[in-house]
Design a protein around this motif. Structure first.
Motif, PDB file in Angstrom:
ATOM      1  N   SER A  44       6.912 -62.152  77.360  1.00  0.00           N
ATOM      2  CA  SER A  44       5.784 -63.084  77.236  1.00  0.00           C
ATOM      3  C   SER A  44       5.663 -63.608  75.808  1.00  0.00           C
ATOM      4  CB  SER A  44       4.474 -62.443  77.700  1.00  0.00           C
ATOM      5  OG  SER A  44       4.150 -61.330  76.901  1.00  0.00           O
ATOM      6  N   GLN A  45       5.936 -62.764  74.821  1.00  0.00           N
ATOM      7  CA  GLN A  45       5.890 -63.217  73.424  1.00  0.00           C
ATOM      8  C   GLN A  45       7.010 -64.214  73.129  1.00  0.00           C
ATOM      9  OE1 GLN A  45       5.978 -59.169  71.955  1.00  0.00           O
ATOM     10  NE2 GLN A  45       3.977 -59.463  70.971  1.00  0.00           N
ATOM     11  N   ILE A  95      10.069 -57.863  70.575  1.00  0.00           N
ATOM     12  CA  ILE A  95       8.997 -58.617  71.216  1.00  0.00           C
ATOM     13  C   ILE A  95       9.238 -58.636  72.719  1.00  0.00           C
ATOM     14  CG2 ILE A  95       8.600 -60.020  69.149  1.00  0.00           C
ATOM     15  CD1 ILE A  95       9.798 -62.388  70.644  1.00  0.00           C
ATOM     16  N   SER A  96       8.187 -58.881  73.444  1.00  0.00           N
ATOM     17  CA  SER A  96       8.246 -58.890  74.908  1.00  0.00           C
ATOM     18  C   SER A  96       8.672 -60.263  75.426  1.00  0.00           C
ATOM     19  CB  SER A  96       6.874 -58.546  75.476  1.00  0.00           C
ATOM     20  OG  SER A  96       5.966 -59.598  75.177  1.00  0.00           O
ATOM     21  N   GLU A 103       6.074 -67.531  74.668  1.00  0.00           N
ATOM     22  CA  GLU A 103       5.083 -68.197  73.822  1.00  0.00           C
ATOM     23  C   GLU A 103       5.750 -68.783  72.578  1.00  0.00           C
ATOM     24  OE1 GLU A 103       1.131 -67.036  71.250  1.00  0.00           O
ATOM     25  OE2 GLU A 103       1.510 -65.949  73.116  1.00  0.00           O
ATOM     26  N   ARG A 104       6.642 -68.040  71.964  1.00  0.00           N
ATOM     27  CA  ARG A 104       7.345 -68.506  70.756  1.00  0.00           C
ATOM     28  C   ARG A 104       8.093 -69.807  71.024  1.00  0.00           C
ATOM     29  NH1 ARG A 104      10.055 -65.424  66.278  1.00  0.00           N
ATOM     30  NH2 ARG A 104      11.790 -66.686  65.525  1.00  0.00           N
ATOM     31  N   THR A 125      12.065 -54.810  64.779  1.00  0.00           N
ATOM     32  CA  THR A 125      10.913 -55.345  65.493  1.00  0.00           C
ATOM     33  C   THR A 125      11.372 -55.917  66.825  1.00  0.00           C
ATOM     34  OG1 THR A 125       9.881 -55.896  63.393  1.00  0.00           O
ATOM     35  CG2 THR A 125       8.998 -56.964  65.345  1.00  0.00           C
ATOM     36  N   GLU A 155       7.390 -67.866  81.383  1.00  0.00           N
ATOM     37  CA  GLU A 155       8.069 -66.574  81.516  1.00  0.00           C
ATOM     38  C   GLU A 155       9.142 -66.643  82.589  1.00  0.00           C
ATOM     39  OE1 GLU A 155       6.077 -62.776  81.178  1.00  0.00           O
ATOM     40  OE2 GLU A 155       4.229 -63.865  80.681  1.00  0.00           O
ATOM     41  N   ARG A 172      12.743 -56.051  76.295  1.00  0.00           N
ATOM     42  CA  ARG A 172      12.359 -56.323  74.911  1.00  0.00           C
ATOM     43  C   ARG A 172      13.512 -57.054  74.232  1.00  0.00           C
ATOM     44  NH1 ARG A 172       8.304 -55.401  76.838  1.00  0.00           N
ATOM     45  NH2 ARG A 172       6.717 -53.876  76.302  1.00  0.00           N
TER      46      ARG A 172
END
Length: 70
Positions: free
Chosen positions: A13-14, A10-11, A17-18, A8, A23, A46
């Protein structure tokens, strides 16, 4: 592809947020070599969840000068 081979990603931005960061902080850290390793494909950044989790584990501290023993 077998289920054990699924990774998996994530970007940026993700990830921001996490961690509740901007950013631009994630971008700066990446440029400075801070943070988890990343994958860049055709200009898209990524992060693998396993690398994020490993970085978070390595960042655990009992105090400002003492890492948590794994």
């Amino acid at each position: 592809m077998q289920a054990s081979e699924i990774v998996t990603h994530i970007s940026q931005s993700q990830l921001a947020e996490r961690w509740q960061l901007s950013e631009s902080t994630i971008e700066r850290w990446r440029a400075e070599g801070i943070g988890p390793i990343f994958l860049k494909l055709r200009g898209q950044v990524r992060y693998r969840l396993e690398d994020i989790r490993a970085f978070e584990e390595d960042s655990m501290r009992a105090s400002t000068s003492k890492a948590v023993a794994a």
